[in-house]
Design an enzyme around this catalytic site. Structure first.
Site, PDB file in Angstrom:
ATOM      1  NE  ARG A  45     -32.268  43.503 -12.747  1.00 14.27           N
ATOM      2  CZ  ARG A  45     -33.616  43.539 -12.348  1.00 14.27           C
ATOM      3  NH1 ARG A  45     -34.396  43.601 -14.059  1.00 14.27           N
ATOM      4  NH2 ARG A  45     -34.821  43.117 -11.861  1.00 14.27           N
ATOM      5  CG  ASP A 105     -31.485  52.071   2.590  1.00 15.24           C
ATOM      6  OD1 ASP A 105     -31.217  52.576   3.240  1.00 15.24           O
ATOM      7  OD2 ASP A 105     -32.535  51.286   2.220  1.00 15.24           O
ATOM      8  CE  LYS A 133     -31.085  55.776   0.358  1.00 12.41           C
ATOM      9  NZ  LYS A 133     -32.511  55.096   0.142  1.00 12.41           N
ATOM     10  CG  PHE A 154     -36.304  56.115  -3.104  1.00 15.89           C
ATOM     11  CD1 PHE A 154     -36.116  54.895  -2.345  1.00 15.89           C
ATOM     12  CD2 PHE A 154     -36.157  56.020  -4.395  1.00 15.89           C
ATOM     13  CE1 PHE A 154     -35.633  53.743  -3.515  1.00 15.89           C
ATOM     14  CE2 PHE A 154     -36.576  54.674  -5.183  1.00 15.89           C
ATOM     15  CZ  PHE A 154     -36.336  53.649  -3.996  1.00 15.89           C
ATOM     16  NE  ARG A 167     -32.439  49.188 -12.780  1.00 17.96           N
ATOM     17  CZ  ARG A 167     -32.369  48.884 -11.389  1.00 17.96           C
ATOM     18  NH1 ARG A 167     -31.267  48.914 -10.943  1.00 17.96           N
ATOM     19  NH2 ARG A 167     -33.248  47.585 -11.330  1.00 17.96           N
TER      20      ARG A 167
END
Ligand code: IMP
Ligand code: MG
Length: 178
Positions: A45, A105, A133, A154, A167
């Site tokens: 999502r 990631d 990242k 994060f 979000r």
């Protein structure tokens, strides 16, 4: 982890994101100038805000489709098949495709999604990620178009969640436990 108190420090403003999207769109429009059938595929999502802003800047004929895959996290083996939770509605065979992802990631998700979609024989397959990242990478994957490289923090906002929350923040922020 999810019930520990935290604050969110802004890392990338809404304005910076919008400016970067304008730059990326110039590159994409050049690379796909000859295409009459670009399929822009958002990975659900996390990419829903990014894809919405991206496609509204693109002046190419496009279709929008979505794909949802399960995330194996750090324990995922690179050879493992990607598990499709929600498949594309349309066919991509012989079409030009742009996959839109929020963050790369470890790289497992995008490497596997790319491999999986390649089997459907698109004419051309490219990927765009808002964030990367690089220090976390476990497999060799590089998005063709990239918004921002970020450190190993994060992050949330602009479609990206922490335990399904945040979000809706218009900017990218980093989670700091207090
Ligand atoms: P990868 O397979 O390790 O590259 O995982 C990428 C996915 O992990 C992204 O699509 C996100 O869903 C999730 N992810 C990675 N970093 C973050 C983060 O900082 N915040 C929220 N989700 C993240
Ligand atoms: Mg994701």
């Amino acid at each position: 982890m999810s019930d520990k108190p935290y604050v969110i420090d802004q890392m990338i403003s809404a304005k910076s994101i919008a400016a970067r999207i304008e730059e990326l769109v110039v590159e994409i429009e050049t690379d796909f100038a000859k295409t009459d059938k670009l399929v822009v595929v958002g990975l659900l999502r996390g990419s829903f805000v990014f894809i919405a802003d991206l496609v509204r800047e693109l002046s190419l004929p496009i279709e929008v489709d979505f794909l949802e895959v399960s995330s194996y996290g750090d324990s995922m083996e690179s050879s493992r098949e990607v598990r499709i939770l929600k498949d594309l509605r349309g066919t991509i065979e012989d079409r030009d495709v742009l996959i839109v992802e929020d963050i790369v990631d470890t790289g497992h998700t995008m490497l596997n999604v790319t491999k999986h979609l390649m089997r459907r024989q698109p004419r051309k397959l490219r990927s765009i990620a808002l964030l990367d990242k690089p220090s976390r990478r476990e497999v060799d994957f590089q998005a063709d178009y990239l918004g921002f490289e970020i450190p190993d923090e994060f992050v949330v906002g602009y479609g990206i969640d922490y335990a399904q929350r945040n979000r809706n923040l218009p900017f990218i922020g980093k989670v700091r436990f207090t």
